[in-house]
Scaffold this motif. Sequence first.
Motif, mmCIF file in Angstrom:
data_model
loop_
_atom_site.group_PDB
_atom_site.id
_atom_site.type_symbol
_atom_site.label_atom_id
_atom_site.label_comp_id
_atom_site.label_asym_id
_atom_site.label_seq_id
_atom_site.Cartn_x
_atom_site.Cartn_y
_atom_site.Cartn_z
ATOM 1 N N SER A 49 -0.368 13.828 -11.087
ATOM 2 C CA SER A 49 -1.021 12.537 -11.266
ATOM 3 C C SER A 49 -1.089 11.829 -9.925
ATOM 4 O O SER A 49 -0.484 12.253 -8.941
ATOM 5 N N GLU A 50 -1.830 10.735 -9.918
ATOM 6 C CA GLU A 50 -1.943 9.921 -8.715
ATOM 7 C C GLU A 50 -0.716 9.033 -8.533
ATOM 8 O O GLU A 50 0.004 8.734 -9.480
ATOM 9 N N ALA A 51 -0.526 8.582 -7.290
ATOM 10 C CA ALA A 51 0.514 7.610 -6.973
ATOM 11 C C ALA A 51 0.031 6.740 -5.822
ATOM 12 O O ALA A 51 -0.412 7.263 -4.796
ATOM 13 N N ILE A 52 0.090 5.434 -5.998
ATOM 14 C CA ILE A 52 -0.208 4.529 -4.896
ATOM 15 C C ILE A 52 0.892 4.675 -3.858
ATOM 16 O O ILE A 52 2.081 4.594 -4.180
ATOM 17 N N VAL A 53 0.518 4.893 -2.611
ATOM 18 C CA VAL A 53 1.520 5.088 -1.569
ATOM 19 C C VAL A 53 2.127 3.765 -1.155
ATOM 20 O O VAL A 53 1.565 2.694 -1.391
ATOM 21 N N GLY A 54 3.300 3.835 -0.518
ATOM 22 C CA GLY A 54 3.929 2.635 0.004
ATOM 23 C C GLY A 54 3.163 2.102 1.205
ATOM 24 O O GLY A 54 2.401 2.822 1.851
ATOM 25 N N ARG A 55 3.383 0.855 1.492
ATOM 26 C CA ARG A 55 2.725 0.222 2.633
ATOM 27 C C ARG A 55 3.795 -0.294 3.575
ATOM 28 O O ARG A 55 4.646 -1.087 3.185
ATOM 29 N N LEU A 56 3.779 0.150 4.810
ATOM 30 C CA LEU A 56 4.783 -0.264 5.783
ATOM 31 C C LEU A 56 4.811 -1.785 5.899
ATOM 32 O O LEU A 56 3.780 -2.433 6.063
ATOM 33 N N GLY A 57 6.000 -2.348 5.817
ATOM 34 C CA GLY A 57 6.124 -3.785 5.935
ATOM 35 C C GLY A 57 5.688 -4.536 4.695
ATOM 36 O O GLY A 57 5.506 -5.749 4.743
ATOM 37 N N ALA A 58 5.536 -3.828 3.572
ATOM 38 C CA ALA A 58 5.032 -4.474 2.359
ATOM 39 C C ALA A 58 6.039 -5.456 1.784
ATOM 40 O O ALA A 58 5.670 -6.450 1.179
ATOM 41 N N GLY A 59 7.334 -5.141 1.962
ATOM 42 C CA GLY A 59 8.333 -6.035 1.389
ATOM 43 C C GLY A 59 8.287 -6.026 -0.123
ATOM 44 O O GLY A 59 8.066 -4.996 -0.751
#
Length: 351
Positions: free
Chosen positions: A196-206
């Motif tokens: 399945s799909e997964a939204i990736v993390g975003r650096l500095g997202a907090g």
Amino acid sequence: MQRITQSRCGFTVIELLVVIAIIGLLTALLLPAVQAAREASRRAQCINNLKQLGLAMHGYHAAMNVFPPGMTKAPFGGPGDYRAWNGWSAISQMLPGLERADLFNAANFSWNPDQAGPNNTGLGPVVNRTVVATLVGTLLCPSDPFTGASRMCSYHASLGTTTIRNPKETTGLFARYTCYSMAHCTDGASNTIAFSEAIVGRLGAGNSYRGNVVVAVLDASPSVILYDASTNPSAISQGIENCVKAFQVGANIRDDRGAIWAAGRVGYTLFHTVTTPNDSRMPLNGCRFGGMPSYWSNSQNITPATSAHPGGVNVLMGDGNVQFVKNGIAPPVWWGAGTKAGGEVSGNAGL
């Protein structure tokens, strides 16, 4: 004597305002249509990526008579030093089918893909650095703007409804050190989710939805840790509630979901079919019950399927077919789709 008249050029202020209003109205009407067309194109590309994964998965099965393990066994700090979170991913074993035989041949599978052992020793990060850092376009969903660079994997293999950390046996099609085959899919491969799909993390997202949030619930009941989460949904619901409470106060935020495609870690290349896609009850990308904080992102108990597509996620079934699953899918149907041998009478026709 003939009088000469001059024609007027340009617009009056009122006419100019009318023109601007018309242009604004047309833009407001056209922009959603343009965005929808672009998203349709991106979604089609995402589907093609998953279909390519399906071909690679079945190419591996044709050669080995099994699907690849969710995580291989590779040394961590030295020979014989194996850790539960540090082997190669299923995707790494399928690279030739993704038209990246060059990476497969360059990888040294005798060592771990990306982490050094104790005291920063071990050859894995050295010999595999170039391979691990290479982007594979097929693994990036074009609808998620944060894929690429240090967030390299949008598609994760299914552990099913098993919430045991780093399990060697699961209800899904993938597990640590263990290979399953088509013969294990007694529910039918067409009824069993593979990826399945997964939204990736975003650096500095907090503290954000895109963060790979791994929350400690140190006093969690053992009933949350299950081979099949569907056998105790009330305990799972309570565990999710505890995770969300910790998330809301900003506890232990990590943003490394989908960080690398090479490692067979939960949150990197593996997920669970426990919470339904983009579940509004769980606005985070992973949850661990208990354990040391420094290891939370490596071995989670609940990691959901998420996507940037409106309304749901694309999933690859065990037979290579790709389906779009709506966010509102009934939990029992989603749980059943995640299990390869759950014996669900109705199948998964609701997907």
